[in-house]
Design an enzyme around this catalytic site. Structure first.
Site, PDB file in Angstrom:
ATOM      1  N   GLN A 115       2.973   9.328 -70.612  1.00  0.00           N
ATOM      2  CA  GLN A 115       3.082   9.071 -69.171  1.00  0.00           C
ATOM      3  C   GLN A 115       2.704   7.616 -68.885  1.00  0.00           C
ATOM      4  OE1 GLN A 115       0.605  11.587 -66.679  1.00  0.00           O
ATOM      5  NE2 GLN A 115       1.623  10.943 -64.791  1.00  0.00           N
TER       6      GLN A 115
ATOM      7  N   HIS B  63       5.857  13.385 -61.794  1.00  0.00           N
ATOM      8  CA  HIS B  63       7.310  13.264 -61.641  1.00  0.00           C
ATOM      9  C   HIS B  63       8.022  14.071 -62.706  1.00  0.00           C
ATOM     10  CE1 HIS B  63       5.778   9.940 -64.080  1.00  0.00           C
ATOM     11  NE2 HIS B  63       6.898  10.021 -64.784  1.00  0.00           N
ATOM     12  N   PHE B  64       9.200  14.566 -62.311  1.00  0.00           N
ATOM     13  CA  PHE B  64      10.104  15.236 -63.238  1.00  0.00           C
ATOM     14  C   PHE B  64      11.283  14.314 -63.485  1.00  0.00           C
ATOM     15  CE2 PHE B  64       7.656  18.663 -61.461  1.00  0.00           C
ATOM     16  CZ  PHE B  64       7.476  19.532 -62.523  1.00  0.00           C
ATOM     17  N   HIS B  65      11.596  14.084 -64.771  1.00  0.00           N
ATOM     18  CA  HIS B  65      12.779  13.305 -65.149  1.00  0.00           C
ATOM     19  C   HIS B  65      13.964  14.265 -65.233  1.00  0.00           C
ATOM     20  CE1 HIS B  65      10.593   9.710 -66.861  1.00  0.00           C
ATOM     21  NE2 HIS B  65       9.621  10.602 -66.961  1.00  0.00           N
TER      22      HIS B  65
END
Ligand code: AMP
Length: 141
Positions: free
Chosen positions: A96, A102-104
């Site tokens: 990270q 956050h989601f990619h």
């Protein structure tokens, strides 16, 4: 580590720095990754100060994963991707680099490798064109 209000995604939420937005509601925001690993690489975040998956308020997590599902469908359609990869990293040991959850979303095609993480900055016009494709796919749903 306490949540840092000056992290780059907190600045994006506040509108202090620009982003290529594809979707937002009261609780979440989706925008283009500026160093995409593949064309169409999109990020989804809660509009809530959470460093990672382990410390996020469950209501915001639920909202964020539901928007991730919705935006992933639009990314799949916009980039005609047979596969969609969702990635989410917790802690620097896990890779990270921005300490706001956050989601990619990464569209994947057979035989097309993805680039190294957070390495090459994409041209703004390309990112805006990609954001527009995803917004159009969202609007058509
Ligand atoms: P992670 O390493 O999982 O924390 O991912 C952080 C992601 O944020 C990387 O893929 C970066 O390319 C991306 N990123 C960094 N700065 C920005 C920015 N200003 N706008 C959009 N994406 C960014």
């Amino acid at each position: 580590m306490p949540y840092a209000n000056e992290n780059i995604f907190a600045k994006i939420i506040r509108g202090d720095i620009p982003s290529y937005r594809v979707f937002e509601d009261e609780q979440t925001l989706a925008f283009m990754d500026v160093m995409p690993q593949v064309p169409g690489h999109t990020l989804v975040i809660p509009k809530f100060p959470a460093e990672n998956l382990l410390d996020v308020d469950p209501d915001y997590l639920a909202a964020t994963i539901l928007v991730t599902q919705r935006v992933a469908g639009a990314v799949k359609e916009a980039f005609e991707a047979p596969g969609i990869m969702i990635a989410q990293l917790n802690g620097s040991a896990a890779g990270q680099t921005v300490f706001h959850l956050h989601f990619h979303i990464l569209p994947r095609h057979d035989g097309l490798e993805f680039k190294l993480h957070a390495r090459d900055m994409e041209d703004g016009a390309v990112l805006e064109a990609h954001a527009q494709r995803i917004r159009a796919a969202l609007d058509s749903r």
